[in-house]
Design a protein around this motif. Structure first.
Motif, PDB file in Angstrom:
ATOM      1  N   SER A  63       0.842  -1.197   0.000  1.00 14.31           N
ATOM      2  CA  SER A  63       0.000   0.000   0.000  1.00 14.31           C
ATOM      3  C   SER A  63       0.879   1.251   0.000  1.00 14.31           C
ATOM      4  CB  SER A  63      -0.908   0.029   1.237  1.00 14.31           C
ATOM      5  OG  SER A  63      -0.121   0.234   2.400  1.00 14.31           O
ATOM      6  N   ARG A  64       0.271   2.358  -0.428  1.00  9.23           N
ATOM      7  CA  ARG A  64       0.987   3.636  -0.410  1.00  9.23           C
ATOM      8  C   ARG A  64       1.318   4.035   1.033  1.00  9.23           C
ATOM      9  NH1 ARG A  64       2.048   8.223  -3.343  1.00  9.23           N
ATOM     10  NH2 ARG A  64       1.165   7.407  -5.244  1.00  9.23           N
ATOM     11  N   ASP A  65       0.395   3.782   1.966  1.00  4.07           N
ATOM     12  CA  ASP A  65       0.643   4.114   3.372  1.00  4.07           C
ATOM     13  C   ASP A  65       1.871   3.384   3.904  1.00  4.07           C
ATOM     14  OD1 ASP A  65      -1.539   5.787   3.436  1.00  4.07           O
ATOM     15  OD2 ASP A  65      -2.865   4.280   4.322  1.00  4.07           O
ATOM     16  N   ARG A  66       1.973   2.112   3.587  1.00  3.80           N
ATOM     17  CA  ARG A  66       3.118   1.311   4.056  1.00  3.80           C
ATOM     18  C   ARG A  66       4.420   1.812   3.424  1.00  3.80           C
ATOM     19  NH1 ARG A  66       6.561  -0.086   6.215  1.00  3.80           N
ATOM     20  NH2 ARG A  66       7.375  -2.146   6.637  1.00  3.80           N
ATOM     21  N   LEU A  67       4.374   2.179   2.151  1.00  4.17           N
ATOM     22  CA  LEU A  67       5.556   2.735   1.484  1.00  4.17           C
ATOM     23  C   LEU A  67       5.980   4.044   2.142  1.00  4.17           C
ATOM     24  CD1 LEU A  67       6.610   2.832  -2.104  1.00  4.17           C
ATOM     25  CD2 LEU A  67       6.268   5.015  -0.986  1.00  4.17           C
ATOM     26  N   MET A  68       5.008   4.899   2.480  1.00  2.00           N
ATOM     27  CA  MET A  68       5.339   6.175   3.099  1.00  2.00           C
ATOM     28  C   MET A  68       5.924   5.981   4.502  1.00  2.00           C
ATOM     29  SD  MET A  68       4.931   8.200   0.665  1.00  2.00           S
ATOM     30  CE  MET A  68       5.261   9.734   1.504  1.00  2.00           C
ATOM     31  N   GLN A  69       5.462   4.965   5.239  1.00  2.00           N
ATOM     32  CA  GLN A  69       6.077   4.651   6.527  1.00  2.00           C
ATOM     33  C   GLN A  69       7.536   4.246   6.336  1.00  2.00           C
ATOM     34  OE1 GLN A  69       3.726   1.588   8.351  1.00  2.00           O
ATOM     35  NE2 GLN A  69       1.910   2.867   8.497  1.00  2.00           N
ATOM     36  N   HIS A  70       7.797   3.440   5.329  1.00  2.00           N
ATOM     37  CA  HIS A  70       9.165   3.021   5.006  1.00  2.00           C
ATOM     38  C   HIS A  70      10.028   4.239   4.690  1.00  2.00           C
ATOM     39  CE1 HIS A  70      12.472   1.542   2.480  1.00  2.00           C
ATOM     40  NE2 HIS A  70      12.000   2.303   1.518  1.00  2.00           N
ATOM     41  N   ARG A  71       9.510   5.126   3.856  1.00  2.00           N
ATOM     42  CA  ARG A  71      10.291   6.308   3.467  1.00  2.00           C
ATOM     43  C   ARG A  71      10.673   7.165   4.668  1.00  2.00           C
ATOM     44  NH1 ARG A  71       8.684   8.636  -2.312  1.00  2.00           N
ATOM     45  NH2 ARG A  71       9.521   6.858  -3.453  1.00  2.00           N
ATOM     46  N   LYS A  72       9.716   7.354   5.557  1.00  2.00           N
ATOM     47  CA  LYS A  72       9.994   8.177   6.736  1.00  2.00           C
ATOM     48  C   LYS A  72      11.078   7.519   7.595  1.00  2.00           C
ATOM     49  CE  LYS A  72       6.913  10.814   8.536  1.00  2.00           C
ATOM     50  NZ  LYS A  72       5.727  11.367   9.186  1.00  2.00           N
ATOM     51  N   LYS A  73      10.974   6.203   7.787  1.00  2.00           N
ATOM     52  CA  LYS A  73      11.916   5.482   8.641  1.00  2.00           C
ATOM     53  C   LYS A  73      13.275   5.281   7.980  1.00  2.00           C
ATOM     54  CE  LYS A  73      12.517   1.098  11.032  1.00  2.00           C
ATOM     55  NZ  LYS A  73      11.997  -0.242  11.244  1.00  2.00           N
ATOM     56  N   GLU A  74      13.275   4.785   6.735  1.00  2.00           N
ATOM     57  CA  GLU A  74      14.537   4.399   6.072  1.00  2.00           C
ATOM     58  C   GLU A  74      15.232   5.544   5.347  1.00  2.00           C
ATOM     59  OE1 GLU A  74      15.922   1.346   6.406  1.00  2.00           O
ATOM     60  OE2 GLU A  74      14.238   0.826   7.710  1.00  2.00           O
ATOM     61  N   HIS A  75      14.448   6.477   4.796  1.00  2.00           N
ATOM     62  CA  HIS A  75      15.037   7.559   4.000  1.00  2.00           C
ATOM     63  C   HIS A  75      14.921   8.922   4.676  1.00  2.00           C
ATOM     64  CE1 HIS A  75      15.473   4.781   0.649  1.00  2.00           C
ATOM     65  NE2 HIS A  75      14.188   4.476   0.720  1.00  2.00           N
ATOM     66  N   GLY A  76      14.184   9.004   5.787  1.00  2.00           N
ATOM     67  CA  GLY A  76      14.005  10.292   6.461  1.00  2.00           C
ATOM     68  C   GLY A  76      13.306  11.305   5.583  1.00  2.00           C
ATOM     69  N   SER A  77      12.352  10.839   4.770  1.00  2.00           N
ATOM     70  CA  SER A  77      11.711  11.705   3.792  1.00  2.00           C
ATOM     71  C   SER A  77      10.206  11.491   3.779  1.00  2.00           C
ATOM     72  CB  SER A  77      12.277  11.410   2.403  1.00  2.00           C
ATOM     73  OG  SER A  77      11.576  12.120   1.414  1.00  2.00           O
ATOM     74  N   ASP A  78       9.465  12.589   3.537  1.00  2.00           N
ATOM     75  CA  ASP A  78       8.023  12.519   3.326  1.00  2.00           C
ATOM     76  C   ASP A  78       7.686  12.689   1.849  1.00  2.00           C
ATOM     77  OD1 ASP A  78       7.391  12.176   5.994  1.00  2.00           O
ATOM     78  OD2 ASP A  78       7.222  14.330   6.381  1.00  2.00           O
ATOM     79  N   GLU A  79       8.694  12.677   0.992  1.00  2.00           N
ATOM     80  CA  GLU A  79       8.509  12.892  -0.444  1.00  2.00           C
ATOM     81  C   GLU A  79       7.606  11.817  -1.036  1.00  2.00           C
ATOM     82  OE1 GLU A  79      11.218  12.834  -4.467  1.00  2.00           O
ATOM     83  OE2 GLU A  79      12.207  13.161  -2.547  1.00  2.00           O
ATOM     84  N   ASP A  80       6.590  12.252  -1.806  1.00  2.00           N
ATOM     85  CA  ASP A  80       5.667  11.277  -2.385  1.00  2.00           C
ATOM     86  C   ASP A  80       5.836  11.128  -3.898  1.00  2.00           C
ATOM     87  OD1 ASP A  80       4.572  13.644  -3.180  1.00  2.00           O
ATOM     88  OD2 ASP A  80       2.538  13.162  -2.572  1.00  2.00           O
ATOM     89  N   SER A  81       7.025  11.458  -4.393  1.00  2.00           N
ATOM     90  CA  SER A  81       7.323  11.207  -5.803  1.00  2.00           C
ATOM     91  C   SER A  81       8.241   9.978  -5.887  1.00  2.00           C
ATOM     92  CB  SER A  81       8.003  12.433  -6.430  1.00  2.00           C
ATOM     93  OG  SER A  81       9.242  12.660  -5.785  1.00  2.00           O
ATOM     94  N   ASN A  82       8.620   9.602  -7.084  1.00  2.00           N
ATOM     95  CA  ASN A  82       9.464   8.424  -7.298  1.00  2.00           C
ATOM     96  C   ASN A  82       8.838   7.157  -6.731  1.00  2.00           C
ATOM     97  OD1 ASN A  82      11.515   9.793  -8.697  1.00  2.00           O
ATOM     98  ND2 ASN A  82      12.417  10.463  -6.756  1.00  2.00           N
ATOM     99  N   ILE A  83       7.536   6.992  -6.989  1.00  2.00           N
ATOM    100  CA  ILE A  83       6.809   5.792  -6.606  1.00  2.00           C
ATOM    101  C   ILE A  83       6.381   5.088  -7.884  1.00  2.00           C
ATOM    102  CG2 ILE A  83       4.738   4.853  -5.514  1.00  2.00           C
ATOM    103  CD1 ILE A  83       4.876   7.249  -3.565  1.00  2.00           C
ATOM    104  N   ILE A  84       6.696   3.823  -7.991  1.00  2.00           N
ATOM    105  CA  ILE A  84       6.295   3.030  -9.149  1.00  2.00           C
ATOM    106  C   ILE A  84       5.111   2.173  -8.734  1.00  2.00           C
ATOM    107  CG2 ILE A  84       7.017   1.275 -10.818  1.00  2.00           C
ATOM    108  CD1 ILE A  84       9.933   2.225 -10.238  1.00  2.00           C
ATOM    109  N   THR A  85       3.997   2.302  -9.462  1.00  2.00           N
ATOM    110  CA  THR A  85       2.813   1.502  -9.154  1.00  2.00           C
ATOM    111  C   THR A  85       1.932   1.408 -10.378  1.00  2.00           C
ATOM    112  OG1 THR A  85       0.963   1.198  -7.627  1.00  2.00           O
ATOM    113  CG2 THR A  85       1.433   3.453  -8.313  1.00  2.00           C
ATOM    114  N   TRP A  86       1.092   0.405 -10.435  1.00  2.00           N
ATOM    115  CA  TRP A  86       0.096   0.300 -11.494  1.00  2.00           C
ATOM    116  C   TRP A  86      -1.302   0.474 -10.930  1.00  2.00           C
ATOM    117  CZ3 TRP A  86       2.241  -5.183 -12.187  1.00  2.00           C
ATOM    118  CH2 TRP A  86       1.752  -6.026 -11.221  1.00  2.00           C
ATOM    119  N   ASN A  87      -1.398   0.846  -9.665  1.00  2.00           N
ATOM    120  CA  ASN A  87      -2.670   0.908  -8.976  1.00  2.00           C
ATOM    121  C   ASN A  87      -3.272   2.297  -8.898  1.00  2.00           C
ATOM    122  OD1 ASN A  87      -0.997  -1.455  -7.583  1.00  2.00           O
ATOM    123  ND2 ASN A  87      -3.142  -1.991  -7.812  1.00  2.00           N
ATOM    124  N   GLU A  88      -2.690   3.259  -9.517  1.00  2.00           N
ATOM    125  CA  GLU A  88      -3.250   4.623  -9.459  1.00  2.00           C
ATOM    126  C   GLU A  88      -3.303   5.226 -10.841  1.00  2.00           C
ATOM    127  OE1 GLU A  88      -0.746   6.653  -6.653  1.00  2.00           O
ATOM    128  OE2 GLU A  88      -1.740   5.691  -4.986  1.00  2.00           O
TER     129      GLU A  88
END
Length: 78
Positions: free
Chosen positions: A53-78
């Motif tokens: 999910s996008r929510d789970r990806l954003m949690q990962h980004r905050k923890k692993e990359h220290g970022s809230d950036e919502d670009s550079n996401i590859i998906t076929w679901n949107e």
């Protein structure tokens, strides 16, 4: 590192799997479509981790990359 194209070679016949094993294995998996299976890939800094999910990806980004950036996401679901 593997080459981008692997050399071809003849396939081997499966001579040990029984019909019962094949029929049993078909109940363990199914084919799906992009609409049924959400996949989100983190493409930030060439990370390429998969998330359901996008929510789970954003949690990962905050923890692993220290970022809230919502670009550079590859998906076929949107």
């Amino acid at each position: 590192m593997l080459p981008s194209v692997l050399p071809a070679r003849p396939a081997l016949s499966d001579t040990t799997t029984t019909r019962e094993q094949l029929e049993t294995s078909q109940s363990l998996a199914k084919a799906t479509t992009p609409q049924e299976t959400a996949i989100f890939l983190c493409a930030l800094q060439d990370c390429h981790k998969l998330f359901p999910s996008r929510d789970r990806l954003m949690q990962h980004r905050k923890k692993e990359h220290g970022s809230d950036e919502d670009s550079n996401i590859i998906t076929w679901n949107e």
